[in-house]
Design an enzyme around this catalytic site. Structure first.
Site, mmCIF file in Angstrom:
data_model
loop_
_atom_site.group_PDB
_atom_site.id
_atom_site.type_symbol
_atom_site.label_atom_id
_atom_site.label_comp_id
_atom_site.label_asym_id
_atom_site.label_seq_id
_atom_site.Cartn_x
_atom_site.Cartn_y
_atom_site.Cartn_z
ATOM 1 N NE ARG A 92 -4.060 3.171 13.593
ATOM 2 C CZ ARG A 92 -4.027 4.495 13.650
ATOM 3 N NH1 ARG A 92 -3.077 5.116 14.291
ATOM 4 N NH2 ARG A 92 -4.968 5.220 13.052
ATOM 5 C CG HIS A 93 -1.009 2.829 8.625
ATOM 6 N ND1 HIS A 93 -1.428 3.645 9.647
ATOM 7 C CD2 HIS A 93 -2.119 2.438 7.963
ATOM 8 C CE1 HIS A 93 -2.750 3.749 9.601
ATOM 9 N NE2 HIS A 93 -3.200 3.022 8.591
ATOM 10 N NE ARG A 109 -3.827 -2.315 1.610
ATOM 11 C CZ ARG A 109 -4.893 -2.720 2.282
ATOM 12 N NH1 ARG A 109 -5.387 -1.949 3.231
ATOM 13 N NH2 ARG A 109 -5.468 -3.863 1.993
ATOM 14 N NE ARG A 164 -2.947 -2.085 11.385
ATOM 15 C CZ ARG A 164 -3.806 -1.093 11.210
ATOM 16 N NH1 ARG A 164 -5.088 -1.242 11.518
ATOM 17 N NH2 ARG A 164 -3.397 0.063 10.747
ATOM 18 C CD GLU A 220 -9.570 -1.923 10.066
ATOM 19 O OE1 GLU A 220 -9.777 -0.696 10.052
ATOM 20 O OE2 GLU A 220 -9.392 -2.602 9.037
ATOM 21 C CB SER A 267 -11.528 -5.021 7.341
ATOM 22 O OG SER A 267 -12.632 -4.242 7.015
ATOM 23 C CD GLU A 313 -2.301 3.234 4.340
ATOM 24 O OE1 GLU A 313 -1.546 3.202 5.326
ATOM 25 O OE2 GLU A 313 -3.450 2.755 4.346
#
Lengths: 430, 430
Positions: free
Chosen positions: B220-221, B212, B404, B353, B356, B214
Site C-alpha cells: 500500500r506504499h 516519499r 489508494r 487510510e 488525512s 520511505e
C-alpha cells in the site's frame, strides 16, 4: 450563509449578509469610517457611521490594520457611490487574524515593486486582483484543455517523474539520489507516452511537471514547468496539429466567456485565433529570415533574431513545419522520400515557441538507427525500445508549455508571472 | 472514417468500415480463418473465407503474428456467433507493424504472470482488457474529482515539486542537486497550499505527484504517487470532511455510470457509499482495538493490527477523528479546551487510510510554538511562517491518495496495480 462580495445584489438589499475577507483599505473621516473589504471575487464597502453602529464595532473597524482577516455581518444598502453599487452597515465585525505592520509588500499596488521582491513575498503579491486574475485564468485554461481532450477521446495518464533514462540524451537533467541508485527528474514524458501507444491506449494526455536543468536565465524559460502532452495512435503530424490548433482556439474561447471579469481586471480583450493556423515550412522560414538579414545555415535551429523577423510576417499563431531531421530529436519521423526532413512542427505565437511535436518513428530498426546517428547508445533505451518490437502503432504527439501558453495569451512579459512559485537558476524559495 | 470495435452496430451492416488495432488471436481452419482484432474499446471478429476474400489478404491474415498492428477495411455482417454479434469480411488488411515472436508476456492471459514480470513489460500488460479497464476508470475518477471540486468553487493550482524545505521535518526526502544548491523533492504540497490561503485564493486544489523516500516496501506504499489535495479558507475540519465524503460518493456514482463497460470487464459492481460517513473518535477507536486484543497507548498512531480490528466494526468508509495532537503533524489545530487533542481526521476504507486532514493552525504564535514542541526550528520554515504574520485566514484541508482511492474502489490487492509505472524501493524502470 457566507456570500462573496461579487454575489451581493439587489435581492440582498435590506437583508443581513455574512462576508469574509481581507481589509483592503480603511478611510477614517472621524464620525464616519469606510472599510473596503476584499475577497477573491472583488471588493465591497463597509460603511460605519459612528452614530448608527455599535461602538465596539466602530472602534474595532477604525483601528483594524490593513490586510487583517475579518468576518463581517451586516445589512446591505444600495449606494451608487460605493464600488459595486452596494454598501454594508455592520452588525458584527470580528477580526479573525490581525496582520502585522508594516507589510513587506504593498497589496494596494500604490508602490510598484520589483519582480524579485514580489516573488519573495508571493502570498502578498497574489492578493493583488491583477495577479490573482492571472491564476484564475490559468485555472480556466487547464479545465478547458482537459474538457477538450476528453471530448476528443484522450485518456488522462500520469507517468513517473523519477526516471532512470534521459529523454533526449544526458543533458539538462537534475540528478536525484534514489536509494542506492542514480536517477533523474524527467525532462519530458516523451518516452513514457510513446510506450503507452505500445500499450494500446491509443490517445493519452498528461498535464504535469517537467524539469530542465537549463543553466540560462531568460524571461521565457523555467527549470520546473507544467507541460501539456498528448500522444495519439493512428495519427500523423497533420492529425495532431489539427488537434492542437483547435485546442488553442477553444482555450481562447472558453477563457473569453468564463473569465470576462478577470480579463477586465487585467484590461485584456482576447481575440480568438482562427483555425487552421498557417503552416510555414522551415525552408520558407529561413528564406524570410535571410531576407530580413539573419542567415540560418540549413539544418540549424532558428535563432531568436530569425524568429523575430519571421513573426513579423505571420499571424498571431502559426506552425513552422518540416524541420531538418538533424535539428529535431531522434524520435521524429523522417519523410520517406526525403529523409533529411522530418514530420515535425513547432507551434509559434509571434516569436515564442508554444509547442513542439511530430509524427514519431514507430519502426524499431529505423529508431535504433536514428538513436545511433544521434550519438547515443540503444542500450540505454532498453524499456523504451522493447515496446517497439511487439506491436507499436504509428503515432504522433506534441508537448505544449502551460506557462508559455498563458504568458502569450495574456501578454505577460516574463514567464515567471505565469506560475505561482517559479523555479529558475537562482530561485528555490518560496 | 475509423470506427472503434465497440462502435460497430446494426447501422453498419452491409457497409464498409475501417478498423485499427492489434491481432489478439488468429484461428486457422484451413479454408476459413478467424482473426480477432482488439482495440482499446473491445474486440471484433474478422472472418476470412478463402473463397470469398482476396487471396493476398487471406494469406496475410493467416500468417500475421499475434499483437501485430493492423488496419482492416471490410464489410460488416451480423453474426450471432461472433463476439459482439458482428463480423467483418475484409476488403483490405494492412499490417502496419509486425510484432516479433515470442512475446515476453502473454496478452491473452492464458498464462498468468508474476507482478514483477508484468511490470517489466508493462506496455504488454496494459493491453489486457482487465488491466486497461483499471486505467480507464482512473481517468474517469480524475475527471470526476476535478468536476466536483470546480463545482464547489476550488481553483486548480500547481505548486513546485523541487523545494528547499521539508514539509514535516527532514525524514523521507529524496535529495536533488539543484545547480549549486541542495534541494528536495516535495513530499506533499502542504506548506504551499497553506501559503496560498495566505494569498487569498480561499479554496484551492492540486492533483500532482508527491515523493516519499520511505524505505519499506508494502502493498500500500509507493515512493512516487499522485496526491489529490485541497485547502479551504474559512472552513474547519468538519467543513472539509463534508467536502471529502461527498467527493468520494460522487466518484463512485460517476464511475458507476460512466465506466459500466470497464467495471464489467473487471467483474465489479460498485456500491455508492452513503453520506455522511460515520465519525469514530480516536478514543473510541483504541477502545475497540483494546477489546479486540490490541493495546494502543494513548497518543500513539494506530497499528495495522488495530486498524484491522476497528474495520470489522465499521462500514466501508468512515472517519477516525480527534487524534492526539502529538500523533499528528505540527500544523494540526489543537482544540481550545483540550489542546492534547487536535481537529484532525483520517478517512478510512476498511483498514486502509485513504486521506488525512485537519483544521490547520492559522495563528503565528501558536504555530511557532508547535514547530518548536515538535523539535524543529522555526528558522527553517521562513517563507511559510511569514505568510502567517500578515493576514492568514482560518483554514482546513486534506490530502487524498489517488492510487489508494482507486485500489480500494476496485479491490486491487497491490497499490502497484493502480499506477501505470510504479516506483518502489527497487523499481525505477520502466
Amino acid at each position: 450563509m457566507r456570500k462573496y462580495t461579487s454575489e451581493i445584489g439587489e435581492e440582498d438589499v435590506g437583508k443581513e449578509v455574512t462576508l469574509y475577507g481581507w481589509i483592503h483599505e480603511v478611510r477614517d473621516h472621524g464620525g464616519l469610517v469606510f472599510v473596503i473589504l476584499r475577497d477573491r471575487e472583488g471588493f465591497i464597502q463597509i460603511t460605519l457611521p459612528k452614530k448608527k453602529v455599535d461602538r465596539e464595532i466602530f472602534n474595532r473597524a477604525k483601528k483594524v490594520r490593513r490586510e487583517s482577516v475579518v468576518m463581517v455581518k451586516g445589512i446591505v444598502k444600495a449606494e451608487p457611490k460605493a464600488p459595486g453599487g452596494y454598501e454594508v452597515i455592520p452588525t458584527a465585525f470580528d477580526v479573525l487574524n490581525e496582520a502585522d505592520a508594516p507589510l513587506p509588500l504593498d497589496v494596494a499596488e500604490k508602490v510598484p515593486a520589483e519582480l524579485d521582491t514580489r516573488l519573495d513575498h508571493r502570498y502578498l503579491d497574489l492578493r493583488k486582483p491583477k495577479i490573482q486574475a492571472i491564476f484564475r485564468i490559468r485555472h480556466c485554461m487547464l479545465q478547458s484543455v482537459r474538457r477538450f481532450l476528453c471530448e476528443e477521446g484522450f485518456i488522462e495518464v500520469n507517468t513517473p517523474k523519477i526516471v532512470s533514462t534521459a529523454t533526449e540524451g544526458g543533458t539538462e537533467l537534475f540528478p536525484i539520489s534514489y536509494f542506492e541508485k542514480e536517477a533523474f527528474l524527467n525532462q519530458s514524458p516523451q518516452l513514457y507516452k510513446q510506450v503507452l501507444m505500445g500499450a494500446g491506449l491509443e490517445k493519452v494526455f498528461e498535464i504535469g511537471p517537467i524539469f530542465r536543468a537549463e543553466e540560462h536565465n531568460t524571461v521565457r524559460h523555467l527549470n520546473e514547468a507544467i507541460s501539456i502532452d498528448i500522444e495519439a495512435s493512428f495519427m500523423d503530424h497533420e492529425g495532431v496539429m489539427d488537434v492542437l490548433e483547435r485546442l488553442v482556439a477553444r482555450i481562447y474561447e472558453d477563457v473569453s466567456v468564463e473569465c470576462e471579469k478577470f480579463l477586465s481586471w487585467l484590461d485584456i480583450k482576447l481575440d480568438v485565433p482562427e483555425v487552421p493556423f498557417e503552416r510555414l515550412k522551415y525552408d520558407e522560414a529561413i528564406e524570410i529570415a535571410h531576407e530580413g538579414g539573419e542567415d540560418i545555415p540549413w539544418g540549424e535551429d532558428l535563432s531568436t533574431a530569425a524568429l523575430k523577423i519571421i513573426a513579423e510576417h505571420m499571424d498571431s499563431h502559426y506552425f513552422i513545419v518540416d524541420w531538418p531531421t538533424e535539428s529535431k530529436p531522434f524520435y521524429a519521423m523522417p519523410y520517406d522520400d526525403k529523409p533529411e526532413v522530418c514530420k515535425s512542427f513547432d507551434l509559434m505565437h509571434g516569436w515564442l515557441e508554444l509547442a513542439s511535436g511530430a509524427q514519431r518513428i514507430h519502426l524499431y530498426d529505423l529508431l535504433v538507427k536514428r538513436i545511433e546517428e544521434c550519438g547515443m547508445s540503444p542500450e540505454s533505451f532498453g524499456f523504451y525500445l522493447e515496446a517497439f518490437r511487439y506491436g507499436m502503432p504509428p503515432h504522433a504527439g506534441w508537448g505544449l508549455g502551460a506557462e508559455r501558453l498563458l504568458m502569450s495569451m495574456l501578454g505577460l512579459k516574463n514567464i515567471r508571472e505565469a506560475i505561482m512559485f517559479p523555479r529558475d537558476r537562482h530561485r528555490l524559495v518560496p
